[in-house]
Design a protein around this motif. Structure first.
Motif, short mmCIF file in Angstrom:
data_model
loop_
_atom_site.label_atom_id
_atom_site.label_comp_id
_atom_site.label_asym_id
_atom_site.label_seq_id
_atom_site.Cartn_x
_atom_site.Cartn_y
_atom_site.Cartn_z
N VAL A 274 32.10 45.00 18.09
CA VAL A 274 31.80 45.82 16.91
C VAL A 274 31.81 44.93 15.68
O VAL A 274 32.45 43.87 15.66
CB VAL A 274 32.83 46.97 16.74
N ASP A 275 31.10 45.35 14.63
CA ASP A 275 31.10 44.56 13.41
C ASP A 275 32.46 44.66 12.72
O ASP A 275 33.29 45.51 13.05
CB ASP A 275 29.96 44.95 12.48
N LYS A 276 32.69 43.79 11.74
CA LYS A 276 34.01 43.70 11.11
C LYS A 276 34.40 44.99 10.41
O LYS A 276 35.57 45.41 10.47
CB LYS A 276 34.05 42.53 10.13
N LEU A 277 33.46 45.63 9.73
CA LEU A 277 33.78 46.87 9.03
C LEU A 277 34.28 47.93 10.00
O LEU A 277 35.30 48.59 9.76
CB LEU A 277 32.54 47.37 8.28
N THR A 278 33.58 48.09 11.11
CA THR A 278 34.00 49.05 12.13
C THR A 278 35.32 48.62 12.75
O THR A 278 36.23 49.43 12.94
CB THR A 278 32.92 49.19 13.21
N GLY A 279 35.44 47.33 13.06
CA GLY A 279 36.65 46.83 13.71
C GLY A 279 37.88 46.94 12.85
O GLY A 279 38.97 47.25 13.35
N ASP A 280 37.75 46.68 11.55
CA ASP A 280 38.90 46.80 10.65
C ASP A 280 39.44 48.23 10.65
O ASP A 280 40.66 48.45 10.73
CB ASP A 280 38.51 46.40 9.23
#
Length: 360
Positions: A274-280
């Motif tokens: 997942v991209d960083k925004l989703t992962g954060d």
């Protein structure tokens, strides 16, 4: 000389010593910085020149490197990772007279310890290191020897999965025992220092303790392709109904891809990128005890990983930062932990060996 990174406020937590072992291990594991291209002979022969080069070229890389990705938590050398710490704030001071660097860090993380099960925590500390490095051919060995602990460590325990341990976390002997274990890690692990082995072609490598050239850290996989940059090469343990959020890893150019070499022993798991925004956001929910669920955004790539085989996967992703999430739950992905008579709630632990690289 002071460089500061804007602060991000951690989630509300309550104080406890039950996470001391995890958080103290995180301090040692969170310092990774690189050397600079130099001429090895004169540099290796001159401590003053090495300090000049480090203070002017290496020190500024400390915080950017620390804030790039999470760091794994271990209770013993060569044991599987049991959690992860994510630095969120960082600043540093360079003392030219003493030739030391003081690093101030704050962040959050999670780990798995019996009988508490999953715990979430926050950590702040200031640690003074006496750095040095040596150039050995194409490798740069960077060492950090603990000079003193300036402030902290200050721990705050957030979510505790086992409600009984959550209630007893500050009551002796539970809190006292955890605090003692944490102090032992400070005295035993942090005072060992660390070694960062940097190679421009293959990336950086980290280990506790001081390694001298040509010694190298122990890893589950051999990095065979010199054209790929290695982010991580380690073994992790993901218990039933738990996850691990690896990275974030950066794909810098459109012609690059993320490579994962993987094997698992025990339970099958899902690999989700997942991209960083989703992962954060997903990681924040996980470490603060929100109900397990699917990611709050799209899964870019991934698939199940079955035990007993070694796979090398190539993921062509757009430039950006990505988490690789190892999922051993029934709440996301395609794999569900099986229910057995010995495990009525379902599932068993998965020991995952992985190497994450980027290249063409």
């Amino acid at each position: 000389m002071l460089a500061r990174v804007p602060a991000r406020r951690p989630p509300p937590v309550h104080a406890s010593a039950a996470s001391a072992a995890l958080a103290l291990a995180a301090i040692v594991l969170s310092f990774t910085f690189v050397g600079c291209p130099c001429i090895s002979g004169p540099v290796n022969a001159s401590p003053g020149l090495r300090w000049f080069l480090f203070s002017n070229f290496g020190a500024s890389k400390i915080c950017p490197e620390m804030l790039k990705s999470g760091v794994s938590l271990r209770l013993q050398d060569r044991s599987s990772s049991i959690g992860r710490f994510f630095p969120m704030q960082c600043s540093y001071d360079v003392n030219d007279e003493a030739q030391t660097v003081t690093v101030h860090i704050a962040g959050t993380g999670y780990g798995y310890m019996q009988p508490a099960k999953r715990v979430g925590f926050s950590l702040t500390t200031s640690v003074e290191y006496r750095p040095d490095f040596q150039i050995a051919g194409d490798d740069v060995y960077v060492w950090g020897r603990l000079n003193r602990i300036v402030q902290g460590p200050s721990f705050q325990l957030g979510y505790v999965e086992n409600p009984v341990i959550d209630v007893m976390a500050n009551v002796p002997p539970f809190g006292g025992l955890a605090n003692l274990l944490g102090n032992q890690i400070v005295a035993g692990e942090m005072t060992r220092g660390f070694t960062v082995l940097y190679n421009e072609e293959t990336g950086k490598d980290f280990t506790l303790g001081i390694l001298m050239p040509p010694q190298r850290p122990h890893h589950p996989f051999e990095a065979e392709d010199d054209e790929r940059y290695t982010f991580a090469n380690e073994v992790i343990e993901v218990q039933a109904h738990q996850r691990d959020y690896l990275g974030p890893f950066e794909v810098a150019d459109a012609d690059q891809a993320l490579y994962l070499k993987l094997s698992v022993q025990g339970a099958p798991v899902d690999i989700m990128i997942v991209d960083k925004l989703t992962g954060d956001a997903w990681r924040e929910a996980y470490q603060t005890g929100k109900p397990l669920g699917p990611p709050p955004g799209p899964v870019q790539a991934g698939g199940p990983l079955q035990p007993g085989i070694i796979e090398t996967r190539r993921y062509a992703l757009r430039p950006g930062l990505y988490y690789v999430v190892i999922d051993n739950t029934a709440a996301a992905g395609l794999v569900s932990p099986p229910i057995t008579l010995l495990s009525p709630l379902g599932g068993s632990a998965a020991q995952v060996s992985y190497m994450a690289q980027v290249g063409e």
